[in-house]
Design an enzyme around this catalytic site. Sequence first.
Site, PDB file in Angstrom:
ATOM      1  N   GLY A  12       0.749  -1.309  -0.138  1.00  0.00           N
ATOM      2  CA  GLY A  12      -0.014  -0.084   0.001  1.00  0.00           C
ATOM      3  C   GLY A  12       0.861   1.354  -0.056  1.00  0.00           C
ATOM      4  O   GLY A  12       0.295   2.163   0.712  1.00  0.00           O
ATOM      5  N   SER A  13       2.071   1.425  -0.631  1.00  0.00           N
ATOM      6  CA  SER A  13       2.600   2.561  -0.633  1.00  0.00           C
ATOM      7  C   SER A  13       2.206   3.822  -1.489  1.00  0.00           C
ATOM      8  O   SER A  13       1.990   4.748  -1.122  1.00  0.00           O
ATOM      9  CB  SER A  13       4.089   2.444  -1.334  1.00  0.00           C
ATOM     10  OG  SER A  13       4.157   2.125  -2.736  1.00  0.00           O
ATOM     11  N   LYS A  65     -15.412 -15.504 -11.600  1.00  0.00           N
ATOM     12  CA  LYS A  65     -15.139 -13.937 -11.757  1.00  0.00           C
ATOM     13  C   LYS A  65     -16.235 -12.898 -11.572  1.00  0.00           C
ATOM     14  O   LYS A  65     -16.123 -11.954 -10.859  1.00  0.00           O
ATOM     15  CB  LYS A  65     -14.333 -13.857 -12.834  1.00  0.00           C
ATOM     16  CG  LYS A  65     -13.440 -12.429 -12.692  1.00  0.00           C
ATOM     17  CD  LYS A  65     -12.425 -12.227 -14.124  1.00  0.00           C
ATOM     18  CE  LYS A  65     -11.732 -10.976 -14.128  1.00  0.00           C
ATOM     19  NZ  LYS A  65     -10.603 -10.969 -15.054  1.00  0.00           N
ATOM     20  N   ARG A  91      -5.175  -8.010  -9.943  1.00  0.00           N
ATOM     21  CA  ARG A  91      -6.054  -8.923 -10.877  1.00  0.00           C
ATOM     22  C   ARG A  91      -6.595  -8.184 -11.883  1.00  0.00           C
ATOM     23  O   ARG A  91      -6.765  -6.856 -12.138  1.00  0.00           O
ATOM     24  CB  ARG A  91      -7.351  -9.135 -10.009  1.00  0.00           C
ATOM     25  CG  ARG A  91      -7.155  -9.869  -8.826  1.00  0.00           C
ATOM     26  CD  ARG A  91      -8.141 -10.223  -7.866  1.00  0.00           C
ATOM     27  NE  ARG A  91      -8.089 -11.106  -6.864  1.00  0.00           N
ATOM     28  CZ  ARG A  91      -7.538 -12.461  -7.121  1.00  0.00           C
ATOM     29  NH1 ARG A  91      -7.561 -12.873  -8.279  1.00  0.00           N
ATOM     30  NH2 ARG A  91      -7.396 -13.185  -6.250  1.00  0.00           N
ATOM     31  N   LEU A  93      -9.225  -6.946 -14.621  1.00  0.00           N
ATOM     32  CA  LEU A  93     -10.680  -6.648 -14.297  1.00  0.00           C
ATOM     33  C   LEU A  93     -11.541  -7.212 -15.667  1.00  0.00           C
ATOM     34  O   LEU A  93     -11.001  -7.069 -16.692  1.00  0.00           O
ATOM     35  CB  LEU A  93     -10.924  -5.199 -14.025  1.00  0.00           C
ATOM     36  CG  LEU A  93     -10.111  -4.448 -12.921  1.00  0.00           C
ATOM     37  CD1 LEU A  93     -10.719  -2.902 -12.864  1.00  0.00           C
ATOM     38  CD2 LEU A  93     -10.466  -5.291 -11.755  1.00  0.00           C
ATOM     39  N   ASN A 107      -5.291   3.242 -13.128  1.00  0.00           N
ATOM     40  CA  ASN A 107      -4.404   2.354 -12.645  1.00  0.00           C
ATOM     41  C   ASN A 107      -2.915   3.001 -12.847  1.00  0.00           C
ATOM     42  O   ASN A 107      -2.620   4.021 -13.773  1.00  0.00           O
ATOM     43  CB  ASN A 107      -4.357   0.841 -13.330  1.00  0.00           C
ATOM     44  CG  ASN A 107      -3.267   0.039 -12.628  1.00  0.00           C
ATOM     45  OD1 ASN A 107      -3.080  -0.338 -11.579  1.00  0.00           O
ATOM     46  ND2 ASN A 107      -2.289  -0.802 -13.515  1.00  0.00           N
ATOM     47  N   HIS A 109       1.183   2.012 -13.300  1.00  0.00           N
ATOM     48  CA  HIS A 109       2.173   1.107 -13.410  1.00  0.00           C
ATOM     49  C   HIS A 109       3.805   1.506 -13.557  1.00  0.00           C
ATOM     50  O   HIS A 109       3.918   2.517 -14.073  1.00  0.00           O
ATOM     51  CB  HIS A 109       1.745   0.428 -14.695  1.00  0.00           C
ATOM     52  CG  HIS A 109       2.523  -0.763 -15.254  1.00  0.00           C
ATOM     53  ND1 HIS A 109       2.224  -2.055 -14.748  1.00  0.00           N
ATOM     54  CD2 HIS A 109       3.565  -1.008 -16.082  1.00  0.00           C
ATOM     55  CE1 HIS A 109       3.199  -2.910 -15.161  1.00  0.00           C
ATOM     56  NE2 HIS A 109       3.882  -2.393 -16.129  1.00  0.00           N
TER      57      HIS A 109
END
Length: 192
Positions: A12-13, A65, A91, A93, A107, A109
């Site tokens: 969780g940074s 899922k 995960r 989606l 997101n 990356h």
Amino acid sequence: MRNIAIFASGAGSNFDAIVQAVERGDLEANISLLICDRVGAPVIEKAQRHDIDTVVFTPKVYENKAAYEAALVEDCRSRNIDYIVLAGYMRLLGPTLLKPYQNRIVNIHPSLLPAFPGKDAIGQALDKKVKVTGVTVHFVDDGMDTGPIIDQEAIRIKEDDTEEDVKQKIQAVEHRLYPEVIQSLLVKEESK
């Protein structure tokens, strides 16, 4: 003020960076929920310290899922979540979650996408001996780090940099850039 849910799987940074940006007033959002898919992940304790509602969904207990994602959507809707922010959520989606939150799931990356998608992007960059890598914030689609790019920032890899050195450079950018991008998205949303 917009309600956001943060989805995370690990330490969780980036979660911390987002929470701190809200506390400083740099990110005008209400972090309404942390959704985690791993019992005991360190990010859960971090959320609890900040009195952020936390729900742990274990995918294995669902039939498939789609059923798992339907439970996530139901929980997000019950809390009037406007945006979903992935922060180390490991995960892919599917349509059950993507459709109701189309263009409202982001997101981050640790590479300059489309280079080095998926796991261990820093290791991939070092293996290829590239001189530049970086950070990408993108909308989420059903692929592996393939959604439309919102913003990117490069970092240089020096010849004597270790993997830990590169990771620290990447995280320094992530922790500044991600809250900035989320804030800009929320401001654009407000102006519509």
